[in-house]
Enzyme design. Sequence first.
Site, short mmCIF file in Angstrom:
data_model
loop_
_atom_site.label_atom_id
_atom_site.label_comp_id
_atom_site.label_asym_id
_atom_site.label_seq_id
_atom_site.Cartn_x
_atom_site.Cartn_y
_atom_site.Cartn_z
N GLY A 169 44.98 0.94 -16.18
CA GLY A 169 45.56 1.74 -15.11
C GLY A 169 45.39 3.22 -15.39
O GLY A 169 45.74 3.72 -16.46
N GLN A 218 57.27 11.74 -13.02
CA GLN A 218 57.69 12.66 -14.09
C GLN A 218 57.82 11.91 -15.42
O GLN A 218 57.24 12.30 -16.45
CB GLN A 218 59.04 13.25 -13.68
CG GLN A 218 59.59 14.28 -14.60
CD GLN A 218 60.98 14.78 -14.14
OE1 GLN A 218 61.63 15.47 -14.86
NE2 GLN A 218 61.42 14.46 -12.96
N GLU A 268 61.32 11.06 2.24
CA GLU A 268 60.15 11.95 2.29
C GLU A 268 59.23 11.55 3.45
O GLU A 268 58.65 12.41 4.11
CB GLU A 268 59.39 11.89 0.96
CG GLU A 268 60.20 12.53 -0.17
CD GLU A 268 59.36 12.93 -1.38
OE1 GLU A 268 58.61 12.07 -1.87
OE2 GLU A 268 59.46 14.08 -1.81
P1 NAD Z 1 64.49 3.02 -3.99
O1 NAD Z 1 64.76 1.70 -4.60
O2 NAD Z 1 64.92 4.22 -4.69
O3 NAD Z 1 65.14 3.06 -2.52
C1 NAD Z 1 65.07 1.97 -1.65
C2 NAD Z 1 66.18 2.07 -0.63
O4 NAD Z 1 66.04 0.98 0.28
C3 NAD Z 1 67.57 1.96 -1.24
O5 NAD Z 1 68.33 3.03 -0.79
C4 NAD Z 1 68.08 0.61 -0.74
O6 NAD Z 1 69.47 0.61 -0.52
C5 NAD Z 1 67.32 0.45 0.57
N1 NAD Z 1 67.19 -0.94 0.97
C6 NAD Z 1 67.00 -2.02 0.17
N2 NAD Z 1 66.99 -3.15 0.92
C7 NAD Z 1 67.13 -2.78 2.21
C8 NAD Z 1 67.17 -3.49 3.44
N3 NAD Z 1 67.06 -4.82 3.50
N4 NAD Z 1 67.32 -2.78 4.58
C9 NAD Z 1 67.43 -1.43 4.54
N5 NAD Z 1 67.42 -0.73 3.41
C10 NAD Z 1 67.25 -1.37 2.24
O7 NAD Z 1 62.91 3.01 -3.69
P2 NAD Z 1 61.95 4.28 -3.43
O8 NAD Z 1 62.56 5.24 -2.49
O9 NAD Z 1 60.62 3.70 -3.10
O10 NAD Z 1 61.87 4.96 -4.84
C11 NAD Z 1 61.38 4.23 -5.97
C12 NAD Z 1 61.49 5.12 -7.19
O11 NAD Z 1 60.58 6.20 -7.09
C13 NAD Z 1 62.87 5.72 -7.34
O12 NAD Z 1 63.18 5.76 -8.68
C14 NAD Z 1 62.71 7.12 -6.81
O13 NAD Z 1 63.60 8.03 -7.41
C15 NAD Z 1 61.27 7.42 -7.16
N6 NAD Z 1 60.71 8.38 -6.20
C16 NAD Z 1 60.88 9.70 -6.47
C17 NAD Z 1 60.39 10.63 -5.58
C18 NAD Z 1 60.57 12.10 -5.89
O14 NAD Z 1 61.00 12.42 -6.99
N7 NAD Z 1 60.31 13.00 -4.95
C19 NAD Z 1 59.74 10.23 -4.40
C20 NAD Z 1 59.62 8.87 -4.15
C21 NAD Z 1 60.11 7.95 -5.05
#
Ligand code: NAD
Length: 391
Positions: free
Chosen positions: A9, A313, A167
């Site tokens: 990867g 990060q 985002e």
């Molecule tokens: P996440 O797991 O953080 O968020 C998923 C969201 O979907 C949760 O709030 C959850 O409650 C919701 N959810 C789950 N099942 C659901 C359902 N059936 N119906 C509706 N909502 C539901 O996933 P992510 O946003 O893809 O992030 C993944 C990781 O990547 C995290 O650790 C995040 O902090 C990181 N990330 C960081 C950044 C950044 O720093 N800018 C950007 C993107 C992702």
Amino acid sequence: MPKRVVILGAGYAGLVTALELRKNATPEDTEVILVNKHNYHQLVTQLHELGAGAKSDTSARIMIEPVIRNKYITLIKDHVESIDPKEKRVRLSQQELSYDYLVVALGSETEYFGIPGLKEHSFILKSINQARLLRTHIERCFAEYHYTRDESLLTFVVGGAGFSGIELVGEFADRMPVLCEENNIPLDKVKLFNVEAAPSILPGFDKELVERAEKSLTERGVKFLVGVPIVQVEPGKVHLKNGDVIATQTLVWTGGVRGNQIVIDAGFETEPRGRAKVNEYLQALGYEDVYIIGDSCFIINEETGRPYPPTAQIAGQMGTAVGKYLFADLRGGTKEPFKPQIMGSIASLGRKDAIAKIGKNYQATGRFAYIVKDMSKLRYLAKIGAVIKKA
Ligand code: NAD
């Protein structure tokens, strides 16, 4: 005979490992092989910009060859099919490789939680190709609306309001007026929903920043449906737990991530969501010659007792650490246990706005926070020595 290090990867974790290792290890003592399914590195943190059509694919695609040129890193463009840690071998679709040390940096997969129809009828944003599919689909929805006046074509649903979902709706909110203008469609025909199962968007993030994000996005047309999980998806329909049904041709699922199936199938010890358990040096439990890093692994924050989130990060920091650990393995030397340095978290809210938590106590919003986020991307590009075309 040089020892062979195989890195699976070339994402944030894997690419940084290779570059860091090569700062010290010479071609005489180490052979470094980097396996990746594409000949480019993807800035997955920027995919929401591509998916909404705000930026071109080239803004997130970094060709690997110029980054590793003259560094004695061999890039093999191939799919990893399986790992046999007992035999110290990796099967790719075109060949097999043996290794002395292995670094597994294969990233994460989408978690669908077994929700019926979700995998089959949703878009995801984990690669440039998936972002391109979403962008062209949205453009088609606008074009088709002219002929059918089917309102579901202009109804867009993002499932999940974590960082990825927020985002993405931020980009959508800024992109919709442009698409309406180009297609001569009144903006009020567009419906943009963000559905979140938890009682609030951005669960666990600072309350003031959550409110700030909600206000900014609501003012630009986003309708939040919180506390209502998506429970089923059919073609053209998203079913919510409260019985409501949203008629839409576009569901983008950002509801969660899980570990990599290849890691599970290899028999490494994993937690329930498939991320590998590793020791303080990021080695797979029971295998000192295998490091598992980035989103494929799982480490606990001792201050909070909770797992660190899988972020770019931390993945980059793990890459730097493992580049050093491998050198110590090869040449002898001490290793410091891995401890992430969390600089902060920033979520963009479209083209001009963002919310940021910097360090433990400092918050920023608006254009300034957006610029800080852009700067962190530029810092990363400078670190890997990448050349990127302007979007
Ligand atoms: P996440 O797991 O953080 O968020 C998923 C969201 O979907 C949760 O709030 C959850 O409650 C919701 N959810 C789950 N099942 C659901 C359902 N059936 N119906 C509706 N909502 C539901 O996933 P992510 O946003 O893809 O992030 C993944 C990781 O990547 C995290 O650790 C995040 O902090 C990181 N990330 C960081 C950044 C950044 O720093 N800018 C950007 C993107 C992702």
